[in-house]
Design an enzyme around this catalytic site. Structure first.
Site, PDB file in Angstrom:
ATOM      1  N   ARG A 163      -9.653   0.973   8.843  1.00  0.00           N
ATOM      2  CA  ARG A 163      -9.230  -0.407   9.063  1.00  0.00           C
ATOM      3  C   ARG A 163     -10.292  -1.205   9.809  1.00  0.00           C
ATOM      4  NH1 ARG A 163      -3.192   0.201   8.983  1.00  0.00           N
ATOM      5  NH2 ARG A 163      -2.203  -1.785   9.405  1.00  0.00           N
ATOM      6  N   ARG A 210      11.624  -3.318  11.562  1.00  0.00           N
ATOM      7  CA  ARG A 210      10.550  -2.646  12.299  1.00  0.00           C
ATOM      8  C   ARG A 210      10.085  -3.596  13.382  1.00  0.00           C
ATOM      9  NH1 ARG A 210       5.878  -0.318   8.391  1.00  0.00           N
ATOM     10  NH2 ARG A 210       4.514  -1.357   9.868  1.00  0.00           N
ATOM     11  N   ARG A 245      -0.723  -9.495  12.992  1.00  0.00           N
ATOM     12  CA  ARG A 245      -1.239  -8.400  12.143  1.00  0.00           C
ATOM     13  C   ARG A 245      -2.121  -8.971  11.039  1.00  0.00           C
ATOM     14  NH1 ARG A 245       3.857  -5.143  10.312  1.00  0.00           N
ATOM     15  NH2 ARG A 245       2.397  -3.599   9.511  1.00  0.00           N
ATOM     16  N   ARG A 281      11.795  -7.535   5.564  1.00  0.00           N
ATOM     17  CA  ARG A 281      11.959  -6.102   5.326  1.00  0.00           C
ATOM     18  C   ARG A 281      12.954  -5.495   6.331  1.00  0.00           C
ATOM     19  NH1 ARG A 281       6.212  -3.276   4.570  1.00  0.00           N
ATOM     20  NH2 ARG A 281       5.942  -3.791   6.767  1.00  0.00           N
ATOM     21  N   LYS A 328       0.827  -1.214   0.000  1.00  0.00           N
ATOM     22  CA  LYS A 328       0.000   0.000   0.000  1.00  0.00           C
ATOM     23  C   LYS A 328       0.864   1.267   0.000  1.00  0.00           C
ATOM     24  CE  LYS A 328      -2.399  -0.869   3.799  1.00  0.00           C
ATOM     25  NZ  LYS A 328      -1.867  -2.149   4.245  1.00  0.00           N
TER      26      LYS A 328
HETATM   27  P1  AMP Z   1       0.768   0.095   9.143  1.00  0.00           P
HETATM   28  O1  AMP Z   1       2.094   0.714   8.962  1.00  0.00           O
HETATM   29  O2  AMP Z   1      -0.327   0.738   8.324  1.00  0.00           O
HETATM   30  O3  AMP Z   1       0.783  -1.400   8.971  1.00  0.00           O
HETATM   31  O4  AMP Z   1       0.323   0.365  10.670  1.00  0.00           O
HETATM   32  C1  AMP Z   1       1.134  -0.052  11.754  1.00  0.00           C
HETATM   33  C2  AMP Z   1       0.263  -0.228  13.000  1.00  0.00           C
HETATM   34  O5  AMP Z   1      -0.383   1.011  13.342  1.00  0.00           O
HETATM   35  C3  AMP Z   1      -0.885  -1.223  12.852  1.00  0.00           C
HETATM   36  O6  AMP Z   1      -0.464  -2.563  13.057  1.00  0.00           O
HETATM   37  C4  AMP Z   1      -1.848  -0.736  13.943  1.00  0.00           C
HETATM   38  O7  AMP Z   1      -1.388  -1.106  15.228  1.00  0.00           O
HETATM   39  C5  AMP Z   1      -1.696   0.785  13.847  1.00  0.00           C
HETATM   40  N1  AMP Z   1      -2.660   1.371  12.906  1.00  0.00           N
HETATM   41  C6  AMP Z   1      -2.405   1.969  11.710  1.00  0.00           C
HETATM   42  N2  AMP Z   1      -3.529   2.387  11.128  1.00  0.00           N
HETATM   43  C7  AMP Z   1      -4.552   2.042  11.947  1.00  0.00           C
HETATM   44  C8  AMP Z   1      -5.970   2.181  11.884  1.00  0.00           C
HETATM   45  N3  AMP Z   1      -6.575   2.765  10.838  1.00  0.00           N
HETATM   46  N4  AMP Z   1      -6.698   1.704  12.914  1.00  0.00           N
HETATM   47  C9  AMP Z   1      -6.104   1.135  13.979  1.00  0.00           C
HETATM   48  N5  AMP Z   1      -4.784   0.949  14.096  1.00  0.00           N
HETATM   49  C10 AMP Z   1      -3.998   1.407  13.096  1.00  0.00           C
END
Ligand code: AMP
Length: 219
Positions: free
Chosen positions: A87, A159, A170, A126, A13
């Site tokens: 999400r 990360r 996740r 990664r 994404k």
């Molecule tokens: P990402 O980099 O988008 O995978 O986000 C990393 C982490 O941030 C996720 O595993 C969630 O813990 C949190 N997070 C990001 N976006 C959201 C969202 N829209 N709702 C809830 N938690 C989020």
């Protein structure tokens, strides 16, 4: 254009959003990036989000909705592309409501489709540079010198939420809480499936084709 990019963590994404934002001059809003910045700055919001992120769980809707509605208000007239938000179905409903206040709605949702095993491999391999943010992969995007960033020589890191256990969590969270959004958008908007198990530029070409078609239909 007001767009959402949906897809499992690791589906690509972030990479695709950067290209789409540049092409259509949209504001790229990544909820994950905003949360990571808040954490790095040690803010109250960052501290609240920390434990959820580290375990692979979602940060509560209330925190996310406040953060994202504030960010969306700053979008230019050309529009925005949302990455990692919404999400949950509740987040999607609240997003629709907040856009409707100004007689707006989403123009399209792009759904990146990819197998769990492929994204798990992508994410656990990664590595990124803590200084410049460059991203590498231990199998298919290796730095010139093992473990060091090509740009500044900094030691590459994983990360904390890309470890195998957290990645598994996740993905589970994605299937339970985020995948239902596909049906939500099938009933409430324009959603396009995109095969994300391809090279990034091929995925990008598929997306641009769909968005160009959409722009023509609306013209
Ligand atoms: P990402 O980099 O988008 O995978 O986000 C990393 C982490 O941030 C996720 O595993 C969630 O813990 C949190 N997070 C990001 N976006 C959201 C969202 N829209 N709702 C809830 N938690 C989020």
């Amino acid at each position: 254009m007001r767009l959402v990019l949906l897809g499992a963590p690791g589906a690509g994404k972030g990479t695709q959003c950067k290209h789409i934002a540049a092409q259509y001059r949209l504001l790229h809003l990544s909820s994950g990036d905003i949360l990571r910045k808040e954490r790095a700055a040690g803010t109250k919001l960052g501290k609240k989000a920390q434990s959820f992120m580290d375990s692979g769980a979602l940060v509560p809707d209330g925190i996310i909705l406040e953060m994202m509605t504030k960010a969306i208000k700053k979008a230019p007239a050309a529009g925005f592309i949302l990455d990692g938000f919404p999400r949950t179905v509740n987040q999607a409903v609240e997003l629709d409501k907040s856009l409707a206040v100004n007689n707006r709605k989403l123009d399209a949702v792009l759904n990146l489709k990819i197998d769990d095993r492929i994204v798990a491999k992508r994410m656990t391999g990664r590595r990124s540079c803590p200084q410049c943010g460059a991203v590498y992969h231990i199998d298919n995007l290796k730095p010139k010198v093992d473990g060091l960033c090509d740009n500044d020589g900094a030691k590459l890191v994983q990360r904390s939420d890309d470890s195998p256990e957290v990645v598994a969590n996740r993905l589970k969270t994605y299937h339970q809480q985020t995948e239902p959004l596909v049906d939500y958008y099938k009933n409430n908007g324009t959603i396009f499936d995109v095969d994300a198990d391809r090279a990034p530029d091929e995925v990008g070409a598929l997306i641009f084709q769909k968005l160009d078609d959409l722009a023509k239909c609306e013209a």
